[in-house]
Design a protein around this motif. Structure first.
Motif, PDB file in Angstrom:
ATOM      1  N   HIS A   1       0.814  -1.224   0.000  1.00  0.00           N
ATOM      2  CA  HIS A   1       0.000   0.000   0.000  1.00  0.00           C
ATOM      3  C   HIS A   1       0.837   1.258   0.000  1.00  0.00           C
ATOM      4  O   HIS A   1       0.385   2.308  -0.474  1.00  0.00           O
ATOM      5  CB  HIS A   1      -0.956  -0.005   1.195  1.00  0.00           C
ATOM      6  N   ASP A   2       2.075   1.180   0.524  1.00  0.00           N
ATOM      7  CA  ASP A   2       2.863   2.419   0.584  1.00  0.00           C
ATOM      8  C   ASP A   2       3.400   2.831  -0.781  1.00  0.00           C
ATOM      9  O   ASP A   2       4.027   3.878  -0.906  1.00  0.00           O
ATOM     10  CB  ASP A   2       3.973   2.328   1.630  1.00  0.00           C
ATOM     11  N   GLU A   3       3.151   2.009  -1.816  1.00  0.00           N
ATOM     12  CA  GLU A   3       3.476   2.446  -3.177  1.00  0.00           C
ATOM     13  C   GLU A   3       2.378   3.354  -3.734  1.00  0.00           C
ATOM     14  O   GLU A   3       2.568   4.008  -4.757  1.00  0.00           O
ATOM     15  CB  GLU A   3       3.642   1.245  -4.106  1.00  0.00           C
ATOM     16  N   LEU A   4       1.236   3.319  -3.070  1.00  0.00           N
ATOM     17  CA  LEU A   4       0.062   4.015  -3.594  1.00  0.00           C
ATOM     18  C   LEU A   4      -0.381   5.133  -2.664  1.00  0.00           C
ATOM     19  O   LEU A   4      -0.196   5.046  -1.444  1.00  0.00           O
ATOM     20  CB  LEU A   4      -1.094   3.021  -3.772  1.00  0.00           C
ATOM     21  N   THR A   5      -0.983   6.145  -3.231  1.00  0.00           N
ATOM     22  CA  THR A   5      -1.522   7.237  -2.432  1.00  0.00           C
ATOM     23  C   THR A   5      -2.715   6.733  -1.629  1.00  0.00           C
ATOM     24  O   THR A   5      -3.572   6.022  -2.146  1.00  0.00           O
ATOM     25  CB  THR A   5      -1.963   8.393  -3.344  1.00  0.00           C
ATOM     26  N   ASP A   6      -2.754   7.105  -0.345  1.00  0.00           N
ATOM     27  CA  ASP A   6      -3.839   6.655   0.538  1.00  0.00           C
ATOM     28  C   ASP A   6      -5.180   7.292   0.155  1.00  0.00           C
ATOM     29  O   ASP A   6      -5.231   8.397  -0.389  1.00  0.00           O
ATOM     30  CB  ASP A   6      -3.537   7.032   1.993  1.00  0.00           C
ATOM     31  N   ASP A   7      -6.240   6.574   0.512  1.00  0.00           N
ATOM     32  CA  ASP A   7      -7.615   7.101   0.413  1.00  0.00           C
ATOM     33  C   ASP A   7      -7.983   7.564  -0.991  1.00  0.00           C
ATOM     34  O   ASP A   7      -8.542   8.651  -1.173  1.00  0.00           O
ATOM     35  CB  ASP A   7      -7.815   8.263   1.402  1.00  0.00           C
ATOM     36  N   LYS A   8      -7.658   6.732  -1.956  1.00  0.00           N
ATOM     37  CA  LYS A   8      -7.950   7.089  -3.339  1.00  0.00           C
ATOM     38  C   LYS A   8      -8.823   6.029  -4.003  1.00  0.00           C
ATOM     39  O   LYS A   8      -9.231   5.047  -3.379  1.00  0.00           O
ATOM     40  CB  LYS A   8      -6.638   7.275  -4.123  1.00  0.00           C
ATOM     41  N   ALA A   9      -9.067   6.236  -5.293  1.00  0.00           N
ATOM     42  CA  ALA A   9      -9.977   5.357  -6.046  1.00  0.00           C
ATOM     43  C   ALA A   9      -9.191   4.383  -6.926  1.00  0.00           C
ATOM     44  O   ALA A   9      -9.415   4.303  -8.130  1.00  0.00           O
ATOM     45  CB  ALA A   9     -10.935   6.194  -6.888  1.00  0.00           C
ATOM     46  N   HIS A  10      -8.250   3.656  -6.311  1.00  0.00           N
ATOM     47  CA  HIS A  10      -7.521   2.637  -7.062  1.00  0.00           C
ATOM     48  C   HIS A  10      -8.479   1.485  -7.407  1.00  0.00           C
ATOM     49  O   HIS A  10      -9.486   1.262  -6.722  1.00  0.00           O
ATOM     50  CB  HIS A  10      -6.367   2.078  -6.228  1.00  0.00           C
ATOM     51  N   LYS A  11      -8.111   0.745  -8.437  1.00  0.00           N
ATOM     52  CA  LYS A  11      -8.842  -0.465  -8.803  1.00  0.00           C
ATOM     53  C   LYS A  11      -7.843  -1.613  -8.865  1.00  0.00           C
ATOM     54  O   LYS A  11      -6.733  -1.445  -9.371  1.00  0.00           O
ATOM     55  CB  LYS A  11      -9.535  -0.319 -10.162  1.00  0.00           C
ATOM     56  N   LEU A  12      -8.260  -2.765  -8.384  1.00  0.00           N
ATOM     57  CA  LEU A  12      -7.377  -3.928  -8.361  1.00  0.00           C
ATOM     58  C   LEU A  12      -8.022  -5.086  -9.111  1.00  0.00           C
ATOM     59  O   LEU A  12      -9.144  -5.496  -8.790  1.00  0.00           O
ATOM     60  CB  LEU A  12      -7.090  -4.339  -6.906  1.00  0.00           C
ATOM     61  N   TYR A  13      -7.293  -5.588 -10.097  1.00  0.00           N
ATOM     62  CA  TYR A  13      -7.734  -6.761 -10.869  1.00  0.00           C
ATOM     63  C   TYR A  13      -6.846  -7.934 -10.486  1.00  0.00           C
ATOM     64  O   TYR A  13      -5.615  -7.807 -10.443  1.00  0.00           O
ATOM     65  CB  TYR A  13      -7.598  -6.481 -12.372  1.00  0.00           C
ATOM     66  N   ILE A  14      -7.451  -9.067 -10.179  1.00  0.00           N
ATOM     67  CA  ILE A  14      -6.689 -10.290  -9.858  1.00  0.00           C
ATOM     68  C   ILE A  14      -7.366 -11.462 -10.556  1.00  0.00           C
ATOM     69  O   ILE A  14      -8.602 -11.557 -10.575  1.00  0.00           O
ATOM     70  CB  ILE A  14      -6.644 -10.578  -8.342  1.00  0.00           C
ATOM     71  N   ARG A  15      -6.548 -12.369 -11.088  1.00  0.00           N
ATOM     72  CA  ARG A  15      -7.088 -13.597 -11.685  1.00  0.00           C
ATOM     73  C   ARG A  15      -6.227 -14.783 -11.285  1.00  0.00           C
ATOM     74  O   ARG A  15      -4.992 -14.711 -11.359  1.00  0.00           O
ATOM     75  CB  ARG A  15      -7.138 -13.503 -13.213  1.00  0.00           C
ATOM     76  N   ASN A  16      -6.849 -15.854 -10.851  1.00  0.00           N
ATOM     77  CA  ASN A  16      -6.156 -17.123 -10.652  1.00  0.00           C
ATOM     78  C   ASN A  16      -5.993 -17.734 -12.037  1.00  0.00           C
ATOM     79  O   ASN A  16      -6.982 -18.123 -12.672  1.00  0.00           O
ATOM     80  CB  ASN A  16      -6.969 -18.031  -9.729  1.00  0.00           C
TER      81      ASN A  16
END
Lengths: 146, 142
Positions: A59-74
């Protein structure tokens, strides 16, 4: 500004009438929703050969309290093996606070992410190699980290 | 057996200049650890006012550490700055702005992991669905 669109389609015959969900969104910044997300950590693939939990998004790579989106696929195909996915500093198990859910072979997810805590995963098996694909669509990357 | 298929496509021609992005994936939603399709679901819509915190799905009716899927879309069109928070128990996971959707697994981890949403700006309109491995409706009051 970049334009990134994500479309979901869900079809089902669970009910006695057809279920069909279809939505498209344009990924936008929190501070100004008219501006598209223009940063990413890139699309990554990671191999897992043990059940040891691993942080896939720091998380410390990203700005806090923002509208990030995370995509994950097995990226596997087994419907017996899975990954726990957790919103946690270092752990990912059945009852970790907070476990988001389990991704079996072929399953994918897309979720909003505030960037305040790590995303951690753990494979359910050490006897079979599993692969995970993931990508953060970022609403701000910390320059000294990302 | 029912068949529920979820597909996603993500595309951008300019997020990574010189490398157009095209991601696509499809999955058939199965019950916990087996190759039988999910046979239970619920769906609905709601309005979430500013500062109102709602329990969207209780985890009590779910099987602990089961396989469930949650879809939520913020269908608000009035103002693109409106958003809700998506929460597990008391923990904020992320923000769902007007027009955004999410699709995530849910494992009802520990009997204390209800799914919550909280309105932050404006009156947000949402649509939601849960696809379920198992679910026990609350018993009728006697």
């Amino acid at each position: 500004m970049a334009t990134t669109q994500a479309t979901i389609n869900v079809s089902s015959d669970i009910l006695s009438y057809p279920i069909s969900i279809s939505k498209t969104m344009t990924m936008s910044k929190a501070a100004n929703p008219s501006i598209g997300l223009d940063e990413t950590t890139g699309l990554r693939t990671k191999k897992f050969t043990s059940t040891t939990a691993a942080v896939i998004v720091e998380h410390d790579e990203l700005t806090d309290d923002k509208a990030h989106k995370l995509y994950i696929r097995n990226a596997g195909t087994s419907k017996s093996n899975f990954f726990f996915v957790a919103y946690n500093a270092s752990a990912a198990a059945a009852d970790t606070a907070e476990t988001i859910g389990k991704l079996y072979g072929g399953d994918w997810m897309l979720m909003p992410y505030d960037g305040n805590v790590n995303i951690t995963v753990a494979s359910s098996t050490a006897s079979e190699t599993q692969y995970l694909e993931y990508m953060v669509f970022a609403d701000g990357i910390v320059a000294a980290k990302g | 057996m029912a068949t529920t298929t979820a597909t996603i496509s993500i595309s951008s021609s300019d997020l990574m200049p010189g490398s157009p992005l095209n991601i696509s994936a499809s999955s058939v939603l199965m019950k916990t650890g087996i190759t039988t399709g999910m046979e239970l679901m619920e769906m609905g819509n709601a309005e979430i006012a500013k500062d109102y915190e709602a329990q969207l799905f209780a985890d009590g009716p779910a099987t602990d550490n089961g396989a469930y899927w949650i879809y939520i879309c913020n269908t608000t069109t009035e103002d693109s700055t409106y958003y809700i928070e998506y929460k597990l128990h008391e923990t904020v996971i992320g923000r769902l702005y007007a027009g955004d959707w999410m699709f995530v697994p849910y494992n009802a981890s520990d009997g204390d992991a209800e799914v919550e949403v909280k309105g932050l700006i404006g009156i947000n309109k949402i649509e939601y669905s849960m696809f379920k491995t198992a679910w026990t409706l609350p018993a009728a009051e006697s």
